[in-house]
Design an enzyme around this catalytic site. Structure first.
Site, short mmCIF file in Angstrom:
data_model
loop_
_atom_site.label_atom_id
_atom_site.label_comp_id
_atom_site.label_asym_id
_atom_site.label_seq_id
_atom_site.Cartn_x
_atom_site.Cartn_y
_atom_site.Cartn_z
CB SER A 40 -0.88 -0.01 1.26
OG SER A 40 -1.45 1.25 1.46
CD GLU B 43 -2.24 5.21 4.95
OE1 GLU B 43 -1.84 5.14 6.12
OE2 GLU B 43 -2.64 6.26 4.44
CE1 TYR C 208 -4.27 -1.57 5.57
CE2 TYR C 208 -3.24 0.46 4.84
CZ TYR C 208 -3.82 -0.75 4.55
OH TYR C 208 -3.95 -1.15 3.24
P1 NAP Z 1 -11.49 -4.77 1.49
O1 NAP Z 1 -12.64 -4.44 0.61
O2 NAP Z 1 -11.50 -4.30 2.91
O3 NAP Z 1 -11.33 -6.36 1.49
C1 NAP Z 1 -10.48 -7.02 2.38
C2 NAP Z 1 -10.89 -8.49 2.45
O4 NAP Z 1 -10.02 -9.13 3.42
C3 NAP Z 1 -12.33 -8.72 2.92
O5 NAP Z 1 -12.97 -9.61 2.04
C4 NAP Z 1 -12.15 -9.36 4.30
O6 NAP Z 1 -13.09 -10.33 4.62
C5 NAP Z 1 -10.80 -10.05 4.15
N1 NAP Z 1 -10.21 -10.32 5.45
C6 NAP Z 1 -9.98 -9.43 6.46
N2 NAP Z 1 -9.45 -10.05 7.51
C7 NAP Z 1 -9.33 -11.36 7.20
C8 NAP Z 1 -8.87 -12.51 7.88
N3 NAP Z 1 -8.41 -12.44 9.13
N4 NAP Z 1 -8.88 -13.70 7.24
C9 NAP Z 1 -9.36 -13.79 5.98
N5 NAP Z 1 -9.83 -12.74 5.27
C10 NAP Z 1 -9.83 -11.54 5.89
O7 NAP Z 1 -10.13 -4.26 0.85
P2 NAP Z 1 -9.78 -3.89 -0.68
O8 NAP Z 1 -10.00 -2.44 -0.89
O9 NAP Z 1 -10.40 -4.89 -1.59
O10 NAP Z 1 -8.20 -4.07 -0.66
C11 NAP Z 1 -7.59 -5.32 -0.92
C12 NAP Z 1 -6.19 -5.32 -0.33
O11 NAP Z 1 -5.42 -4.29 -0.92
C13 NAP Z 1 -6.11 -5.11 1.16
O12 NAP Z 1 -5.03 -5.87 1.65
C14 NAP Z 1 -5.80 -3.63 1.30
O13 NAP Z 1 -5.16 -3.36 2.53
C15 NAP Z 1 -4.91 -3.44 0.10
N6 NAP Z 1 -4.88 -2.10 -0.49
C16 NAP Z 1 -6.05 -1.50 -0.87
C17 NAP Z 1 -6.02 -0.26 -1.49
C18 NAP Z 1 -7.27 0.43 -1.94
O14 NAP Z 1 -7.21 1.64 -2.21
N7 NAP Z 1 -8.40 -0.29 -2.06
C19 NAP Z 1 -4.75 0.36 -1.74
C20 NAP Z 1 -3.59 -0.29 -1.35
C21 NAP Z 1 -3.66 -1.53 -0.75
P3 NAP Z 1 -14.59 -9.97 5.08
O15 NAP Z 1 -15.31 -9.75 3.80
O16 NAP Z 1 -14.95 -11.21 5.81
O17 NAP Z 1 -14.50 -8.75 5.94
N1 GDD Z 2 -12.62 7.48 5.61
C1 GDD Z 2 -12.73 8.80 5.71
N2 GDD Z 2 -13.88 9.33 6.21
N3 GDD Z 2 -11.70 9.58 5.32
C2 GDD Z 2 -11.85 10.91 5.40
C3 GDD Z 2 -13.00 11.51 5.90
C4 GDD Z 2 -14.08 10.68 6.33
O1 GDD Z 2 -15.12 11.13 6.78
N4 GDD Z 2 -12.84 12.85 5.85
C5 GDD Z 2 -11.62 13.09 5.36
N5 GDD Z 2 -11.01 11.91 5.08
C6 GDD Z 2 -9.64 11.76 4.57
C7 GDD Z 2 -8.77 10.87 5.46
O2 GDD Z 2 -8.29 11.61 6.60
C8 GDD Z 2 -7.68 10.48 4.48
O3 GDD Z 2 -6.68 11.48 4.44
C9 GDD Z 2 -8.40 10.47 3.12
O4 GDD Z 2 -9.67 11.09 3.34
C10 GDD Z 2 -8.62 9.08 2.54
O5 GDD Z 2 -9.20 8.25 3.52
P1 GDD Z 2 -9.76 6.78 3.18
O6 GDD Z 2 -10.71 6.84 2.03
O7 GDD Z 2 -10.25 6.21 4.47
O8 GDD Z 2 -8.48 6.01 2.61
P2 GDD Z 2 -6.97 5.91 3.13
O9 GDD Z 2 -6.13 6.72 2.19
O10 GDD Z 2 -6.86 6.18 4.57
O11 GDD Z 2 -6.67 4.35 2.94
C11 GDD Z 2 -7.05 3.66 1.74
O12 GDD Z 2 -5.99 3.73 0.80
C12 GDD Z 2 -4.79 3.07 1.19
C13 GDD Z 2 -3.77 3.26 0.07
O13 GDD Z 2 -3.21 4.55 0.17
C14 GDD Z 2 -7.39 2.22 2.12
O14 GDD Z 2 -7.95 1.58 1.02
C15 GDD Z 2 -6.16 1.45 2.55
O15 GDD Z 2 -6.49 0.07 2.73
C16 GDD Z 2 -5.11 1.60 1.43
O16 GDD Z 2 -3.93 0.87 1.76
#
Ligand code: NAP
Ligand code: GDD
Length: 325
Positions: free
Chosen positions: A125, A127, A148
């Site tokens: 990520s 992050e 995280y």
């Molecule tokens: P998501 O929608 O939160 O999906 C995560 C999945 O992981 C869910 O299906 C959840 O299961 C499963 N999970 C959580 N804890 C588990 C456990 N202990 N054992 C087995 N399964 C478990 O996340 P996503 O947005 O698809 O992201 C996929 C991956 O990419 C994650 O690792 C996330 O951290 C990473 N990532 C995401 C982003 C982004 O912007 N989306 C960016 C960078 C990295 P349940 O359905 O049962 O809750």
């Molecule tokens: N969730 C949320 N809710 N975020 C808010 C809000 C609110 O009401 N208001 C402002 N934000 C700002 C957060 O402080 C953050 O700076 C930004 O919006 C994005 O927040 P999220 O959408 O929660 O995503 P994230 O950047 O913290 O994390 C996501 O992206 C990562 C990759 O950079 C997640 O998908 C992580 O799993 C992923 O790794």
């Protein structure tokens, strides 16, 4: 011809559902690992569920991971499962470390014991970069700002370490934020698209948000999962940054989303200090030139198209279900 077999952990999540669709379209036999629940939560994969094999397993449980690898006998494993919501990582820091950091070691051990030749993708990520100066690329030092982000830094390095220690075929995809109509409701893009749709339909009067100044590089999840697959098709395993290269602030996100339905965001968005994080990541934007050069990857959907897609999907959903979540 026998089909290629892939195992996806986190198949019920946003990315898992898009990746499963994509791999099925490529002719793969797709296995998905899901954790046990007393209710069925197959909304994101309901349309393809009959074409998948679901296996029970949990990142906390070594035996179930080993069994999932044995039962699926995959050539590719995509580890998408994690506790993925940043604010929760301050409330549950130990559990986040167990899932998002140590869970990767457990899965790598399962693969090492059962099928060490597997091609492995780790969902790393942006992050991890935290407060590192933008734009961030594969050479940017990590400075994570949340439990995280710290768990993902561990996960990144254990993936590299098993590659270097045992010669395993491991890749890290360092993905910047990617969104879709299937995004979880608590993430800011979906909270905004849902909030805009509710306000437009007269179901809500305001939208409470935290820090409007934070900048993210937001792309479309459907574009990003292709990069995961491309990484595993290369001659050698490596790590890649994936993002659009364009950042917007949360304020700009609001402007785009509200104006898509003809509303002025300033009339509806209220800043709520309770939604600020103990430590913030201010500015993430990808330099994905390596992915472009080596993988030939580039995103197709622009930020404005993405937000319009999400708002339209939430409007349609709320109209169809009478305003329920
Ligand atoms: P998501 O929608 O939160 O999906 C995560 C999945 O992981 C869910 O299906 C959840 O299961 C499963 N999970 C959580 N804890 C588990 C456990 N202990 N054992 C087995 N399964 C478990 O996340 P996503 O947005 O698809 O992201 C996929 C991956 O990419 C994650 O690792 C996330 O951290 C990473 N990532 C995401 C982003 C982004 O912007 N989306 C960016 C960078 C990295 P349940 O359905 O049962 O809750
Ligand atoms: N969730 C949320 N809710 N975020 C808010 C809000 C609110 O009401 N208001 C402002 N934000 C700002 C957060 O402080 C953050 O700076 C930004 O919006 C994005 O927040 P999220 O959408 O929660 O995503 P994230 O950047 O913290 O994390 C996501 O992206 C990562 C990759 O950079 C997640 O998908 C992580 O799993 C992923 O790794």
């Amino acid at each position: 011809m026998t089909k290629k077999r892939a195992l996806i952990t986190g198949i019920l999540g946003q990315d898992g559902s898009y990746l499963a669709e994509f791999l099925l379209s490529k002719g793969y036999e797709v296995f998905g690992m899901v954790r046990r629940s007393s209710v069925e939560r197959y909304d994101r994969i309901a349309h393809i569920k009959d074409n998948l094999t679901l296996l029970q397993g949990d990142l906390l449980d070594q035996y179930s991971l080993t069994q999932a690898v044995k039962d699926s006998d995959p050539v590719e494993v995509y580890n998408l499962a994690a506790q993925s919501f940043v604010p929760t990582s301050w409330n549950q820091p130990v559990l986040t470390g167990e899932f998002t950091a140590l869970g990767v070691t457990r899965l790598l051990e399962a693969i090492r014991q059962v099928s060490p030749e597997v091609r492995f993708y780790q969902a790393s990520s942006s992050e991890c970069f935290g407060s590192a100066k933008p734009p961030q690329n594969e050479n940017t030092p990590f400075h994570p700002k949340s439990p995280y982000g710290i768990a993902k830094v561990y996960a990144f390095w254990i993936t590299v370490n098993y590659r270097e220690s045992y010669g395993m075929w491991n890749c890290n995809g360092i993905l910047f934020n990617h969104e879709s109509p299937r995004r979880g409701m608590e993430f800011v893009t979906r909270k905004v698209s849902d909030g805009v749709a509710r306000i437009k339909l007269g179901l809500a009067k305001e939208l409470r948000l935290g820090n409007l100044d934070a900048k993210r590089d937001w792309g479309f999840a459907g574009d990003f999962i292709k990069a995961m697959w491309l990484m595993l098709q290369q001659p050698r395993p490596d790590d890649y940054v994936i993002g659009t290269g364009i950042a917007n602030s949360v304020r700009e996100l609001c402007e785009v989303a509200f104006s898509h339905v003809g509303l002025d965001w300033k009339k509806y968005v209220k800043v709520d200090k309770k939604l600020f994080r103990p430590a913030e990541v201010d500015y993430l934007v990808a330099d994905a030139s390596k992915a472009k050069r080596v993988l030939g990857w580039k995103p197709k959907v622009s930020f404005k198209q993405l937000i319009a897609m999400m708002v339209d999907a939430d409007l349609a959903r709320l109209k169809a279900n009478g305003g329920k979540k």
